[in-house]
Design a protein around this motif. Structure first.
Motif, mmCIF file in Angstrom:
data_model
loop_
_atom_site.group_PDB
_atom_site.id
_atom_site.type_symbol
_atom_site.label_atom_id
_atom_site.label_comp_id
_atom_site.label_asym_id
_atom_site.label_seq_id
_atom_site.Cartn_x
_atom_site.Cartn_y
_atom_site.Cartn_z
ATOM 1 N N SER A 41 0.008 5.824 -4.258
ATOM 2 C CA SER A 41 -0.937 6.890 -3.922
ATOM 3 C C SER A 41 -2.163 6.773 -4.834
ATOM 4 O O SER A 41 -2.115 6.104 -5.869
ATOM 5 C CB SER A 41 -0.264 8.253 -4.103
ATOM 6 N N ARG B 200 0.809 -1.225 0.000
ATOM 7 C CA ARG B 200 0.000 0.000 0.000
ATOM 8 C C ARG B 200 0.841 1.273 0.000
ATOM 9 O O ARG B 200 0.545 2.220 0.710
ATOM 10 C CB ARG B 200 -0.973 0.012 1.181
ATOM 11 N N THR B 201 1.898 1.287 -0.784
ATOM 12 C CA THR B 201 2.724 2.493 -0.887
ATOM 13 C C THR B 201 2.281 3.367 -2.048
ATOM 14 O O THR B 201 2.731 4.504 -2.158
ATOM 15 C CB THR B 201 4.216 2.133 -1.076
ATOM 16 N N LYS C 265 -7.364 2.314 9.385
ATOM 17 C CA LYS C 265 -6.120 3.047 9.099
ATOM 18 C C LYS C 265 -5.304 2.362 7.985
ATOM 19 O O LYS C 265 -4.726 3.020 7.140
ATOM 20 C CB LYS C 265 -5.290 3.164 10.383
ATOM 21 N N ARG C 266 -5.297 1.016 7.997
ATOM 22 C CA ARG C 266 -4.559 0.255 6.969
ATOM 23 C C ARG C 266 -5.222 0.362 5.590
ATOM 24 O O ARG C 266 -4.551 0.246 4.575
ATOM 25 C CB ARG C 266 -4.478 -1.228 7.354
ATOM 26 N N SER C 267 -6.540 0.550 5.566
ATOM 27 C CA SER C 267 -7.288 0.514 4.306
ATOM 28 C C SER C 267 -7.614 1.877 3.721
ATOM 29 O O SER C 267 -8.078 1.953 2.589
ATOM 30 C CB SER C 267 -8.609 -0.238 4.513
ATOM 31 N N LYS D 60 -6.365 5.787 2.753
ATOM 32 C CA LYS D 60 -5.216 6.652 2.520
ATOM 33 C C LYS D 60 -5.699 7.862 1.733
ATOM 34 O O LYS D 60 -6.348 7.696 0.688
ATOM 35 C CB LYS D 60 -4.171 5.852 1.726
ATOM 36 N N GLU D 61 -5.423 9.048 2.249
ATOM 37 C CA GLU D 61 -5.814 10.293 1.578
ATOM 38 C C GLU D 61 -7.301 10.302 1.217
ATOM 39 O O GLU D 61 -7.700 10.718 0.130
ATOM 40 C CB GLU D 61 -4.960 10.522 0.320
ATOM 41 N N TRP E 80 -9.184 7.815 0.495
ATOM 42 C CA TRP E 80 -9.514 6.765 -0.466
ATOM 43 C C TRP E 80 -9.484 5.428 0.253
ATOM 44 O O TRP E 80 -8.546 5.137 1.002
ATOM 45 C CB TRP E 80 -8.520 6.734 -1.614
ATOM 46 N N TYR E 81 -10.498 4.600 0.009
ATOM 47 C CA TYR E 81 -10.565 3.259 0.584
ATOM 48 C C TYR E 81 -9.954 2.273 -0.405
ATOM 49 O O TYR E 81 -10.397 2.148 -1.539
ATOM 50 C CB TYR E 81 -12.023 2.883 0.874
ATOM 51 N N TYR E 82 -8.889 1.598 0.043
ATOM 52 C CA TYR E 82 -8.201 0.584 -0.757
ATOM 53 C C TYR E 82 -8.935 -0.743 -0.528
ATOM 54 O O TYR E 82 -8.828 -1.336 0.532
ATOM 55 C CB TYR E 82 -6.734 0.487 -0.333
#
Length: 192
Positions: A29, A26-27, A63-65, A67-68, A70-72
């Motif tokens: 963007s 998950r690096t 928090k892991r899923s 980012k900015e 956006w849901y991964y």
């Protein structure tokens, strides 16, 4: 959708979806998008009124899923020329063979074309030289089916690159399934 197996159609009116370079760490963007037709991880913007807001009482998972904003999702897919979203599997199912990404669904769909195959599940098995090798678990329709017969079928198939060919076949009478009949992929290695 029936004309396009794996297609989930177009995103809803209020949904903002992107497909980014797949990366298990998950690096990447939300701006690391892939080209149309290229497989990547499906991410969804959380600004939509009907979007997911986080895992209930699981702040670490959220928090892991996220980012900015956006849901991964962990789902892998691509958009086709019509703008339809096609899902091909999950990030945790992706097989890395000699640095190449292989999606189990594409190999499974080829194996299911064989007239003696009832069900097929493809997984990656750790390998010192290649990282992972492809192992196919097969529920045959006809008990006379052999690994050599399947391997020859895969070698000759015009839509299957040689590096995506399973290197090992394991035959089973059935697969563990959920109450609604979905194959429990993660339990297949345990069962055999």
């Amino acid at each position: 959708v029936m004309e396009k197996p794996g297609s989930v159609g177009k995103p809803g009116i209020h949904q903002n979806i992107r497909i980014i370079e797949p990366d298990v760490h998950r690096t990447k963007s939300p701006n690391d998008t892939v080209q149309e037709g290229e497989v990547g991880e499906i991410i969804v913007h959380l600004g939509s009124p009907e979007s997911f807001k986080g895992y209930w009482n699981k702040p670490d998972s959220t928090k892991r899923s996220v980012k900015e904003n956006w849901y991964y999702t962990g789902d892998l897919g691509y958009t086709d020329p019509d703008g339809d979203l096609n899902v091909v599997g999950r990030m945790d199912e992706m097989i890395i063979y000699a640095g190449d990404k292989i999606y189990p669904l594409e190999v499974e769909s080829i194996l299911l074309e064989h007239p003696k195959v009832q069900e097929a599940v493809v997984v990656g098995e750790p390998d010192e030289r290649w990282g992972q090798v492809i192992v196919a678990y097969i529920v045959p329709i006809d008990p006379s089916l052999t690994a050599n017969e399947l391997d020859l079928f895969c070698k000759r198939h015009p839509k299957l690159s040689n590096y995506k060919r399973p290197r090992k076949y394991t035959f089973q009478s059935s697969f563990p399934k959920t109450a609604v009949g979905k194959i429990l992929r993660k339990k297949i290695n345990i069962q055999s």
